[in-house]
Design a protein around this motif. Sequence first.
Motif, short mmCIF file in Angstrom:
data_model
loop_
_atom_site.label_atom_id
_atom_site.label_comp_id
_atom_site.label_asym_id
_atom_site.label_seq_id
_atom_site.Cartn_x
_atom_site.Cartn_y
_atom_site.Cartn_z
N PRO A 66 31.91 32.46 22.77
CA PRO A 66 32.73 32.59 23.99
C PRO A 66 33.58 31.36 24.30
N ASP A 67 33.18 30.19 23.81
CA ASP A 67 33.91 28.96 24.11
C ASP A 67 34.91 28.59 23.03
N ARG A 68 35.22 29.51 22.14
CA ARG A 68 36.18 29.24 21.06
C ARG A 68 37.59 29.09 21.63
N PRO A 69 38.52 28.48 20.90
CA PRO A 69 39.92 28.42 21.35
C PRO A 69 40.50 29.83 21.47
N LYS A 70 41.27 30.06 22.51
CA LYS A 70 41.85 31.38 22.74
C LYS A 70 43.36 31.29 22.80
N TRP A 71 44.00 32.45 22.75
CA TRP A 71 45.45 32.52 22.52
C TRP A 71 46.26 31.97 23.69
N LEU A 72 45.72 31.95 24.89
CA LEU A 72 46.44 31.37 26.03
C LEU A 72 45.87 30.02 26.46
N GLY A 73 45.03 29.45 25.62
CA GLY A 73 44.46 28.15 25.93
C GLY A 73 43.67 28.18 27.23
N PRO A 74 43.91 27.23 28.12
CA PRO A 74 43.15 27.18 29.38
C PRO A 74 43.46 28.33 30.33
N TYR A 75 44.48 29.12 30.03
CA TYR A 75 44.86 30.23 30.91
C TYR A 75 44.38 31.59 30.37
N SER A 76 43.39 31.55 29.49
CA SER A 76 42.90 32.78 28.86
C SER A 76 41.86 33.52 29.69
N GLU A 77 41.45 32.95 30.81
CA GLU A 77 40.45 33.59 31.65
C GLU A 77 40.96 34.94 32.15
N GLY A 78 40.21 36.01 31.82
CA GLY A 78 40.60 37.35 32.24
C GLY A 78 41.59 38.02 31.30
N ALA A 79 42.09 37.29 30.30
CA ALA A 79 43.07 37.86 29.37
C ALA A 79 42.44 38.25 28.04
N THR A 80 41.15 37.99 27.88
CA THR A 80 40.46 38.30 26.63
C THR A 80 39.62 39.57 26.80
N PRO A 81 39.84 40.59 25.97
CA PRO A 81 39.05 41.82 26.09
C PRO A 81 37.56 41.56 25.85
N SER A 82 36.73 42.37 26.46
CA SER A 82 35.29 42.18 26.36
C SER A 82 34.76 42.44 24.95
N TYR A 83 35.47 43.26 24.16
CA TYR A 83 34.99 43.58 22.82
C TYR A 83 35.35 42.50 21.80
N LEU A 84 36.14 41.52 22.19
CA LEU A 84 36.42 40.38 21.31
C LEU A 84 35.53 39.23 21.75
N THR A 85 34.39 39.13 21.10
CA THR A 85 33.34 38.19 21.53
C THR A 85 33.34 36.89 20.75
N GLY A 86 34.21 36.75 19.78
CA GLY A 86 34.20 35.54 18.96
C GLY A 86 33.25 35.61 17.80
N GLU A 87 32.82 36.82 17.46
CA GLU A 87 31.88 36.98 16.34
C GLU A 87 32.57 36.80 15.00
N PHE A 88 33.84 37.17 14.93
CA PHE A 88 34.56 37.14 13.66
C PHE A 88 35.50 35.93 13.58
N ALA A 89 35.75 35.50 12.36
CA ALA A 89 36.64 34.36 12.14
C ALA A 89 38.06 34.72 12.56
N GLY A 90 38.73 33.77 13.21
CA GLY A 90 40.11 33.98 13.60
C GLY A 90 40.29 34.82 14.85
N ASP A 91 39.22 35.02 15.62
CA ASP A 91 39.30 35.80 16.85
C ASP A 91 39.72 34.88 17.99
N TYR A 92 40.97 35.01 18.42
CA TYR A 92 41.49 34.21 19.53
C TYR A 92 41.56 35.02 20.82
N GLY A 93 40.95 36.20 20.81
CA GLY A 93 40.91 37.00 22.02
C GLY A 93 42.21 37.70 22.36
N TRP A 94 43.08 37.91 21.38
CA TRP A 94 44.37 38.54 21.66
C TRP A 94 44.39 39.97 21.14
N ASP A 95 44.46 40.91 22.04
CA ASP A 95 44.63 42.31 21.69
C ASP A 95 45.18 43.05 22.91
#
Length: 284
Positions: A66-95
């Motif tokens: 959950p603490d991995r880097p995300k596509w909006l950086g510090p503004y990614s709160e609420g922008a990451t779908p619940s099914y993208l949990t950071g389990e897979f490589a390269g998951d930046y929470g963008w869908d």
Amino acid sequence: PDSIWIPPHTPPHPTTTPHTPLKMSAALSSFMGLAVAGATNGAKFDMRRTKAAAKKKGPDSIWYGPDRPKWLGPYSEGATPSYLTGEFAGDYGWDTAGLSADPETFAAYRETELQHARWAMLGALGCVTPELIEKYSGTTFGEAVWFKAGSQIFSEGGLDYLGSSSLIHAQSILAILGIQVILMGAIEGYRVSGGPAGEGLDKNYPGGDYFDPLGLADDPDTFAELRVKEIKNGRLAMFAMFGFYVQAIVTGEGPVANWKAHIADPSGVNGFTEVFATRFVPGN
């Protein structure tokens, strides 16, 4: 006639005394203990409640969880779908389109992305290598530009790999196609279903002696990092291949020639100045 007959007091039956249940329980416990001891030959063991299996621990890396880097950086709160949990490589929470909300669809997209990324890395390397060798080593290939090189197979002399007939000399497109189908079919069959050489492989990361002969992924933490590097470089290579296609249509030249022209005149030769100048005509 006015008297009432009262039956004499009858003592309880010996077998129904209030203490009988306790005695029966004790006897049953003793019997079960003897039975268990007899079944185990007197071996000592503990009877404990079964615990739930421990949850599999993810890779110890900043690129997962959950603490991995995300596509909006510090503004990614609420922008990451619940099914993208950071389990897979390269998951930046963008869908944002929700394309991977279904687990089966997500698995199919994941496999597709990985395979395209790997082919793009090989393709990008193959596009620039002949052109680099010809421009900087003096080796002659006949035609080193990637989108023209394959046409040499239809020429009278055929196609020589790296300009040397002693390596690979191709003169029949049907033979090349047949060999590719056989080889790729065998490799893909092994990757997906295990093939004759193995079974139970991960179709995305088969590993083993054939797909990881150097043992680079033997360490789990190293393997987790390599997966991230692979998908990041693969995504970049897919963009690079798309750029090669556009450059070929717009300029009619290979990526190395376009790079040299841009370095020589960055302000005059770039994507903005060339995007509307389609010069490539099939046959030139």
